[in-house]
Design an enzyme around this catalytic site. Structure first.
Site, PDB file in Angstrom:
ATOM      1  N   ARG A 254       0.880  -1.175   0.000  1.00 60.46           N
ATOM      2  CA  ARG A 254       0.000   0.000   0.000  1.00 60.46           C
ATOM      3  C   ARG A 254       0.914   1.221   0.000  1.00 60.46           C
ATOM      4  O   ARG A 254       1.699   1.381   0.920  1.00 60.46           O
ATOM      5  CB  ARG A 254      -0.863  -0.052   1.275  1.00 60.46           C
ATOM      6  CG  ARG A 254      -2.082   0.814   1.273  1.00 60.46           C
ATOM      7  CD  ARG A 254      -2.788   0.748   2.624  1.00 60.46           C
ATOM      8  NE  ARG A 254      -2.117   1.591   3.604  1.00 60.46           N
ATOM      9  CZ  ARG A 254      -2.343   1.538   4.929  1.00 60.46           C
ATOM     10  NH1 ARG A 254      -3.212   0.672   5.424  1.00 60.46           N
ATOM     11  NH2 ARG A 254      -1.700   2.343   5.736  1.00 60.46           N
ATOM     12  N   HIS A 258      -4.162   4.336   4.706  1.00 62.18           N
ATOM     13  CA  HIS A 258      -5.340   3.512   4.413  1.00 62.18           C
ATOM     14  C   HIS A 258      -6.376   4.278   3.589  1.00 62.18           C
ATOM     15  O   HIS A 258      -6.900   3.775   2.607  1.00 62.18           O
ATOM     16  CB  HIS A 258      -5.982   3.024   5.726  1.00 62.18           C
ATOM     17  CG  HIS A 258      -7.295   2.354   5.526  1.00 62.18           C
ATOM     18  ND1 HIS A 258      -7.414   1.098   4.974  1.00 62.18           N
ATOM     19  CD2 HIS A 258      -8.566   2.772   5.777  1.00 62.18           C
ATOM     20  CE1 HIS A 258      -8.699   0.770   4.902  1.00 62.18           C
ATOM     21  NE2 HIS A 258      -9.414   1.770   5.377  1.00 62.18           N
ATOM     22  N   TYR A 267       2.039   4.785  12.694  1.00 65.38           N
ATOM     23  CA  TYR A 267       2.184   3.327  12.865  1.00 65.38           C
ATOM     24  C   TYR A 267       3.051   2.656  11.790  1.00 65.38           C
ATOM     25  O   TYR A 267       3.308   1.454  11.870  1.00 65.38           O
ATOM     26  CB  TYR A 267       0.798   2.645  12.912  1.00 65.38           C
ATOM     27  CG  TYR A 267      -0.038   2.844  11.655  1.00 65.38           C
ATOM     28  CD1 TYR A 267       0.126   2.019  10.545  1.00 65.38           C
ATOM     29  CD2 TYR A 267      -0.987   3.861  11.579  1.00 65.38           C
ATOM     30  CE1 TYR A 267      -0.633   2.202   9.406  1.00 65.38           C
ATOM     31  CE2 TYR A 267      -1.751   4.046  10.433  1.00 65.38           C
ATOM     32  CZ  TYR A 267      -1.573   3.219   9.347  1.00 65.38           C
ATOM     33  OH  TYR A 267      -2.320   3.399   8.214  1.00 65.38           O
TER      34      TYR A 267
HETATM   35  C1  LIG Z   1     -17.188  -5.681   8.869  1.00 63.22           C
HETATM   36  C2  LIG Z   1     -16.338  -4.448   8.871  1.00 63.22           C
HETATM   37  N1  LIG Z   1     -15.484  -4.255   9.907  1.00 63.22           N
HETATM   38  C3  LIG Z   1     -14.690  -3.165   9.902  1.00 63.22           C
HETATM   39  C4  LIG Z   1     -14.767  -2.237   8.907  1.00 63.22           C
HETATM   40  C5  LIG Z   1     -13.852  -1.018   8.919  1.00 63.22           C
HETATM   41  N2  LIG Z   1     -12.777  -1.237   7.962  1.00 63.22           N
HETATM   42  C6  LIG Z   1     -12.822  -0.713   6.725  1.00 63.22           C
HETATM   43  S1  LIG Z   1     -11.489  -1.136   5.808  1.00 63.22           S
HETATM   44  C7  LIG Z   1     -10.816  -2.021   7.072  1.00 63.22           C
HETATM   45  C8  LIG Z   1      -9.492  -2.700   6.902  1.00 63.22           C
HETATM   46  C9  LIG Z   1      -9.516  -3.792   5.909  1.00 63.22           C
HETATM   47  O1  LIG Z   1      -8.203  -4.254   5.725  1.00 63.22           O
HETATM   48  P1  LIG Z   1      -7.879  -5.267   4.575  1.00 63.22           P
HETATM   49  O2  LIG Z   1      -8.954  -6.261   4.445  1.00 63.22           O
HETATM   50  O3  LIG Z   1      -6.507  -5.775   4.762  1.00 63.22           O
HETATM   51  O4  LIG Z   1      -7.983  -4.351   3.269  1.00 63.22           O
HETATM   52  P2  LIG Z   1      -7.076  -3.122   2.818  1.00 63.22           P
HETATM   53  O5  LIG Z   1      -7.819  -1.886   3.210  1.00 63.22           O
HETATM   54  O6  LIG Z   1      -5.777  -3.239   3.522  1.00 63.22           O
HETATM   55  O7  LIG Z   1      -6.927  -3.238   1.358  1.00 63.22           O
HETATM   56  C10 LIG Z   1     -11.630  -1.983   8.185  1.00 63.22           C
HETATM   57  C11 LIG Z   1     -11.320  -2.629   9.479  1.00 63.22           C
HETATM   58  C12 LIG Z   1     -15.680  -2.471   7.852  1.00 63.22           C
HETATM   59  N3  LIG Z   1     -15.789  -1.633   6.827  1.00 63.22           N
HETATM   60  N4  LIG Z   1     -16.451  -3.588   7.863  1.00 63.22           N
END
Ligand SMILES: Cc1ncc(C[n+]2csc(CCOP(=O)(O)OP(=O)(O)O)c2C)c(N)n1
Ligand SMILES: [Mg+2]
Length: 336
Positions: A254, A258, A267
């Site tokens: 990435r 985020h 972090y």
């Molecule tokens: C069920 C749920 N829990 C928490 C969130 C908040 N949230 C949005 S993105 C994210 C992180 C997801 O990380 P990852 O699956 O590794 O995807 P990345 O963003 O790193 O591509 C979280 C916790 C959400 N949208 N839905």
């Protein structure tokens, strides 16, 4: 020059990708990167409320989407998949209309956040902000396709953090049992917002999860679009021949925080981000294309110039486009 060097030089041809296709692939990646960069500028200028970036994921997404047949197959993507949306037909103008949440936004008429791709004409299922909810939907589309007899291959993508959600495991189990033509495409960027991979999962590779559901899992370098394409093409052929699902894990970096609301300096070590930028798939893919004689500085500049113009026009159009009527927020909420 040795045979291996010659083969390396023309890896795309060996994979069945023509010169034209591989240049288009590069252009799709550049378009997404440049749209994404423009969105950050507009966000920081106070014009766009929010964005989630595709930066660093472009090669993985391009390699994956090019292995599908956009006329027949379906995408159930997640919020980083701008390149996949572009490969399936979405234009810079449509992406900007979505970012500005205008009435003409083809994804949701401005009701959803940006990055929530969804379009009937492009075979992209609209998704939810609840991570991983698209994964069982993908399995449902594959089952429906089998029952109807049109047999699409369905690609669903998600982050590695999201592979901990129950939906992933239920969907993978069902798809494994019924040998459905689904590709589970994990974009492992080693962070779930601020949580590093070591605190997310105890297994070595996300791909290892597939064995528990009776199908193959493959880990691939997501900075290399051709390697992702190769692995994906095999998975697609297997799915089409009744061999069932595959879990493909593309390891990527990435390159941004985020989202536009996150500050990763608290972090993530800066050296790590700098090192990731050295492996930027846009740079390495451009080098490959130059090495095989398909690209040079001048041609690259022309591509960038053309894309910048397209994005300028898209931005201007979307910025001046009307919002939806307020009542539109209720559409599809109550029966009419
Ligand atoms: C069920 C749920 N829990 C928490 C969130 C908040 N949230 C949005 S993105 C994210 C992180 C997801 O990380 P990852 O699956 O590794 O995807 P990345 O963003 O790193 O591509 C979280 C916790 C959400 N949208 N839905
Ligand atoms: Mg992640």
């Amino acid at each position: 020059m040795s045979i291996t060097e010659t083969m390396n030089e023309n890896r795309h041809l060996a994979l069945g990708l023509s010169d034209e296709m591989v240049l288009n692939m590069y252009e799709d990646m550049v378009l997404a990167r440049k749209v994404d960069e423009r969105m950050w500028l507009l966000n920081r200028a106070g014009k766009l409320p929010f964005l989630v970036s595709c930066q660093g994921h472009e090669a993985a997404q391009a390699g994956a989407a090019y292995a599908l047949n956009k006329k027949k197959d379906f995408l159930c993507p997640y919020y980083r998949d701008m390149v996949m949306a572009i490969v399936f037909g979405m234009t810079a103008k449509e992406l900007m209309l979505s970012a500005f949440a205008r009435a003409e936004d083809p994804n949701s008429g401005g009701r959803q956040m940006p990055g929530h791709y969804g379009s009937k004409k492009y075979n992209i299922l609209s998704g939810s902000s609840v991570v991983t909810s698209q994964v069982p939907h993908a399995v449902g589309i594959a089952l429906a396709g089998r029952m109807k007899g049109d047999h699409p291959v369905v690609l669903t993508s998600f982050g590695e953090g999201s592979s901990n959600q129950g939906e992933f495991h239920e969907a993978a189990n069902f798809a494994g049992v019924h040998k459905l033509p689904v590709i589970f495409f994990c974009e492992n960027n080693q962070y779930a917002i601020s949580v590093p991979l070591s605190k997310q999962v105890a297994c070595e590779n996300i791909a290892d999860r597939a064995i528990g559901y009776g199908f193959e899992g493959v880990t691939v370098d997501g900075n290399d679009p051709l390697e992702v394409y190769r692995v994906m093409k095999e998975a697609v052929e297997k799915a089409e021949n009744g061999g069932g699902p595959t879990l493909v894990e593309a390891v990527v970096n990435r390159l941004t925080p985020h989202s536009s609301d996150d500050d990763d300096r608290s972090y993530r070590p800066r050296e790590e981000v700098e090192q990731a930028k050295e492996k930027d798939p846009l740079l390495t893919f451009s080098s490959y294309l130059k090495q095989v004689g398909l690209l040079d500085e001048q041609k690259e500049q022309e591509i960038h110039k053309r894309i910048a113009k397209e994005i300028d026009e898209a931005t201007e159009y979307a910025e001046n486009a009307p919002n939806s009527e307020p009542e539109y927020a209720l559409k599809h909420v109550y029966a009419e």
